[in-house]
Design an enzyme around this catalytic site. Structure first.
Site, PDB file in Angstrom:
ATOM      1  N   GLY A   1     115.411  42.440 -55.877  1.00  0.00           N
ATOM      2  CA  GLY A   1     116.853  42.484 -55.622  1.00  0.00           C
ATOM      3  C   GLY A   1     117.251  43.858 -55.129  1.00  0.00           C
TER       4      GLY A   1
ATOM      5  N   CYS B   1     109.008  43.451 -58.258  1.00  0.00           N
ATOM      6  CA  CYS B   1     109.822  44.550 -57.734  1.00  0.00           C
ATOM      7  C   CYS B   1     111.008  44.837 -58.673  1.00  0.00           C
ATOM      8  CB  CYS B   1     110.255  44.223 -56.296  1.00  0.00           C
ATOM      9  SG  CYS B   1     110.686  45.703 -55.400  1.00  0.00           S
ATOM     10  N   TYR B   2     112.233  44.509 -58.273  1.00  0.00           N
ATOM     11  CA  TYR B   2     113.357  44.735 -59.184  1.00  0.00           C
ATOM     12  C   TYR B   2     113.111  44.005 -60.511  1.00  0.00           C
ATOM     13  CZ  TYR B   2     118.156  44.795 -61.004  1.00  0.00           C
ATOM     14  OH  TYR B   2     119.265  44.974 -61.786  1.00  0.00           O
TER      15      TYR B   2
ATOM     16  N   HIS C   1     105.339  42.892 -53.299  1.00  0.00           N
ATOM     17  CA  HIS C   1     105.800  41.518 -53.066  1.00  0.00           C
ATOM     18  C   HIS C   1     104.628  40.584 -52.782  1.00  0.00           C
ATOM     19  CE1 HIS C   1     110.135  42.205 -53.038  1.00  0.00           C
ATOM     20  NE2 HIS C   1     109.821  43.423 -52.599  1.00  0.00           N
TER      21      HIS C   1
ATOM     22  N   GLU D   1     104.772  37.468 -52.459  1.00  0.00           N
ATOM     23  CA  GLU D   1     105.221  36.262 -51.740  1.00  0.00           C
ATOM     24  C   GLU D   1     105.200  36.407 -50.223  1.00  0.00           C
ATOM     25  OE1 GLU D   1     106.957  38.356 -53.510  1.00  0.00           O
ATOM     26  OE2 GLU D   1     108.989  38.661 -52.781  1.00  0.00           O
TER      27      GLU D   1
ATOM     28  N   SER E   1     120.555  11.371 -37.238  1.00  0.00           N
ATOM     29  CA  SER E   1     120.759  12.249 -36.085  1.00  0.00           C
ATOM     30  C   SER E   1     119.551  12.275 -35.167  1.00  0.00           C
ATOM     31  CB  SER E   1     121.040  13.668 -36.572  1.00  0.00           C
ATOM     32  OG  SER E   1     119.833  14.225 -37.047  1.00  0.00           O
ATOM     33  N   GLY E   2     118.431  11.745 -35.656  1.00  0.00           N
ATOM     34  CA  GLY E   2     117.198  11.834 -34.866  1.00  0.00           C
ATOM     35  C   GLY E   2     116.285  12.932 -35.391  1.00  0.00           C
ATOM     36  N   GLY E   3     116.805  13.760 -36.269  1.00  0.00           N
ATOM     37  CA  GLY E   3     116.012  14.849 -36.846  1.00  0.00           C
ATOM     38  C   GLY E   3     115.269  14.387 -38.084  1.00  0.00           C
TER      39      GLY E   3
ATOM     40  N   ASP F   1     115.196  15.430 -41.315  1.00  0.00           N
ATOM     41  CA  ASP F   1     115.804  15.296 -42.648  1.00  0.00           C
ATOM     42  C   ASP F   1     116.530  13.961 -42.820  1.00  0.00           C
ATOM     43  OD1 ASP F   1     114.851  17.832 -42.924  1.00  0.00           O
ATOM     44  OD2 ASP F   1     116.773  18.811 -42.604  1.00  0.00           O
ATOM     45  N   SER F   2     117.356  13.602 -41.857  1.00  0.00           N
ATOM     46  CA  SER F   2     118.076  12.336 -42.015  1.00  0.00           C
ATOM     47  C   SER F   2     117.118  11.160 -41.859  1.00  0.00           C
ATOM     48  CB  SER F   2     119.250  12.232 -41.036  1.00  0.00           C
ATOM     49  OG  SER F   2     118.806  12.212 -39.706  1.00  0.00           O
ATOM     50  N   ALA F   3     116.068  11.327 -41.052  1.00  0.00           N
ATOM     51  CA  ALA F   3     115.106  10.241 -40.886  1.00  0.00           C
ATOM     52  C   ALA F   3     114.372   9.978 -42.201  1.00  0.00           C
ATOM     53  CB  ALA F   3     114.116  10.596 -39.786  1.00  0.00           C
TER      54      ALA F   3
ATOM     55  N   LYS G   1     111.373  22.206 -46.343  1.00  0.00           N
ATOM     56  CA  LYS G   1     111.159  21.478 -45.095  1.00  0.00           C
ATOM     57  C   LYS G   1     109.724  20.932 -44.957  1.00  0.00           C
ATOM     58  CE  LYS G   1     113.181  20.664 -41.058  1.00  0.00           C
ATOM     59  NZ  LYS G   1     114.581  20.269 -40.936  1.00  0.00           N
TER      60      LYS G   1
END
Ligand code: XMP
Length: 588
Positions: free
Chosen positions: A130, A157-158, A244, A246, A298-300, A302-304, A444
């Protein structure tokens, strides 16, 4: 595991401080590039290509004064880690890495009450980095339950500085800010955290403060040239890393996290997105009962995936509405219809509203005004189609975890995005749907894994992000049917060549922009005066930052030749070599 006595934990007297805001001013000294330029949070949708559609709907509901629905809880897997977010730009990355180790985790605000965390039944805590300094007035502290629970804790870190500060050690400003690559040297090669790891080992540092003294019971487990205490632990599950793990610049960082999760927390690591989703499908079935659900496609991806999951759960009780705004790429609408109607056999309403959208965009050149009009038109078309269906109880949306995290950090997601869509009108009062968001806790890449599993075509699952306002924001100036045709033809060439060169999966986005500039050229014996097309091809891990892709010259040459030869009206191609920041990915 020994609990830390309450009186040994330093807390702020006046309770917990307000949330650290992302983008707070960095500590003085050398500043990491990503922090130098605050990113325009809220201006654009950062991760989801589909969010646009859900955002229109969300705003429409908020406009009608609908109470925000309390978010559904994730089905709790047997093992989970709670990551307390102290505002680092890398917090979300920690969560992604933990998930990659097949351990379920959630990122919660650093001041989350115990009830919120207890729901997860965590096997351990990670305290993120942070921008604050622990000794500053009002610096955020770790809640007492972190130490009282007796569970393993990894401070990064923080987060490490908090462990030191709150458990009786001493944190001080470093001689100079340490930012960039460093080597760490292990003091105790048998530490479970270091299993399978070499010494020395390259890591990525980004800190101003250092641990001057470890807390009682702790020892330094590794040092770097600038940090005598680069790793510390108490042998009983409390560990701190000054670097870090990550970020990709710590090449073996994932192994460190894995060691913490497996060797210290005792996690088996058997979580997969699909096991999570199987449970989600069961829940959707339970929640929906015999009700009816709609989903805006929408064709993308996530909605698919959302539609495919809800369909799996409740079959024909779901109707998808696909609003064709006439701003899609060549053959895109046909593909959506073929996939959902013919291949997946779903009820699909195809609302071809091309004329209406183009009418709304006539004469508009301002990008935000384009977005506003597209949003408004979408809601009106969607409303009409939904009304035709009669009674509908639920609406399924493809909100994903990064969207959830972003909105948690900026208040309401609708409020954050309302800046862009400030005048989207509301849905009528009688249209109140209960929200279903099966992807709410997935990243994603996890959504993609689920997409493959539920049988969506790879082409749809691995599609590059495509903005909700579509080609309208890739045509500089007024959007007309002629310009759309030109851009579609140019975009087709770009896609074709990128796929032919097998580069598609390596890129974040690749597309053509139709500029409003014209230039002189020669073709045969003729002088031409045509449009300049800009080629935008970027690599990125997420859309918050991006770099222009170093495409092979031959690929660039083929794209340019083909566009100029095959697309009437275009006689010049330019390659955009701007990174983000300071540029954005889209041109408008
Ligand atoms: P920028 O241009 O801000 O884009 O670097 C970041 C990501 O967001 C997408 N994008 C949008 N997506 N509605 C969307 O749904 C929008 O108005 C919008 N503008 C940009 C862009 O394609 C990139 O993936």
């Amino acid at each position: 595991m020994a609990r830390i006595p309450k009186d040994r934990i330093r807390q702020r007297r006046d309770g917990y401080p307000p949330r650290v805001r992302r983008g707070s001013p960095p500590a003085p000294g050398r500043t990491p590039p990503a922090e130098r330029q605050p990113l325009p949070v809220g201006r654009r949708v950062p991760t989801s290509d589909d969010l646009e559609v859900s955002t229109y709907l969300e705003i429409a509901r908020v406009r009608e004064g609908e109470e925000p629905v309390s978010p559904p809880e994730a089905p709790t897997p047997p093992e989970a880690i709670a990551i307390l977010d102290f505002g680092s730009q890398y917090s979300m990355l920690i969560a992604r890495r933990v998930r990659e180790c097949r351990v379920y985790c959630e990122l919660v605000p650093h001041d989350a009450p115990w009830e919120q965390v207890a729901r997860l039944r965590p096997w351990g805590f990670i305290l993120s980095g942070g921008p604050a300094s622990v000794y500053e007035e009002g610096a955020p502290m770790a809640p007492a339950y972190v130490f009282e629970s007796g569970l393993p804790v990894l401070g990064i870190c923080y987060g490490m500085q908090l462990l030191a500060h709150q458990l009786g050690g001493r944190v001080a400003p470093g001689q100079r800010r340490e930012y960039g690559p460093a080597m760490i040297y292990q003091a105790d090669r048998s530490a479970p955290l270091f299993e399978g790891l070499p010494s020395p080992m390259p890591v990525w540092m980004s800190h101003g403060d250092v641990i001057a003294e470890v807390p009682p019971g702790f020892q330094a487990l590794a040092h770097s040239e600038n940090s005598p205490i680069a790793v510390m632990g108490n042998g009983a599950g409390l560990l701190g890393l000054q670097f870090h793990p990550e970020v990709v610049h710590t090449p073996q960082g994932k192994r460190i996290l894995e060691n913490f999760l497996h060797n210290v927390c005792g996690c088996r690591g058997d979580w997969t997105p699909s096991s999570f989703v199987a449970e989600s499908v069961r829940r959707i079935r339970e929640q929906v009962g015999s009700g009816r659900v709609i989903c805006a496609l929408s064709g993308g991806v996530d909605s698919a995936v959302t539609a495919a999951l809800v369909h799996r759960a409740v079959g024909d009780q779901l109707t998808c509405i696909f609003v064709n705004n006439g701003l899609l790429r060549r053959e895109e609408a046909e593909r959506v219809i073929a996939t959902f109607r013919r291949h997946l056999k779903m009820n699909l309403v195809h609302a071809d509203a091309t004329a209406r959208f183009l009418g709304a965009l006539a004469g508009v050149t301002d990008p935000e005004e384009k977005r506003r009009r597209i949003g408004e038109t979408f809601i009106r078309v969607f409303e009409k189609e939904a009304e035709r269906l009669g009674r509908v109880d639920f609406i399924a949306q493809g909100t994903t975890y990064p969207d959830v995290i972003e909105s948690a950090s900026s208040g309401s997601s609708a409020a954050a995005k309302i800046k862009t869509h400030h005048n989207v009108g509301g849905l009528p009062a009688h249209m109140t749907f209960t929200l279903i968001e099966p992807l709410r806790f997935l990243f994603k890449d996890e959504v993609r894994q689920v997409g493959v599993e539920v049988g969506l075509p790879e082409e749809m699952v691995f599609r590059h992000p495509f903005p909700g306002p579509g080609l309208a924001i890739r045509i500089i100036g007024e959007v007309t049917p002629e310009k759309l045709e030109i851009l579609r033809a140019a975009d087709w060439v770009v896609m074709d060549e990128i796929k032919r060169a097998q580069l598609y999966r390596d890129l974040w986005q690749a597309f053509a922009v139709l500029t409003d500039s014209r230039s002189v050229g020669v073709m045969g014996d003729f002088r031409t005066y045509g449009y300049v097309v800009a080629l935008r091809v970027v690599t990125a891990d997420d859309a918050m930052t991006a770099d222009w892709a170093r495409l092979p010259y031959e690929v660039l040459a083929r794209i340019s030749n083909r566009i100029v030869n095959e697309v009437p009206g275009v006689n010049r191609v330019a390659y955009d070599i701007t990174s983000k920041p300071p540029g954005t990915i889209e041109w408008e």
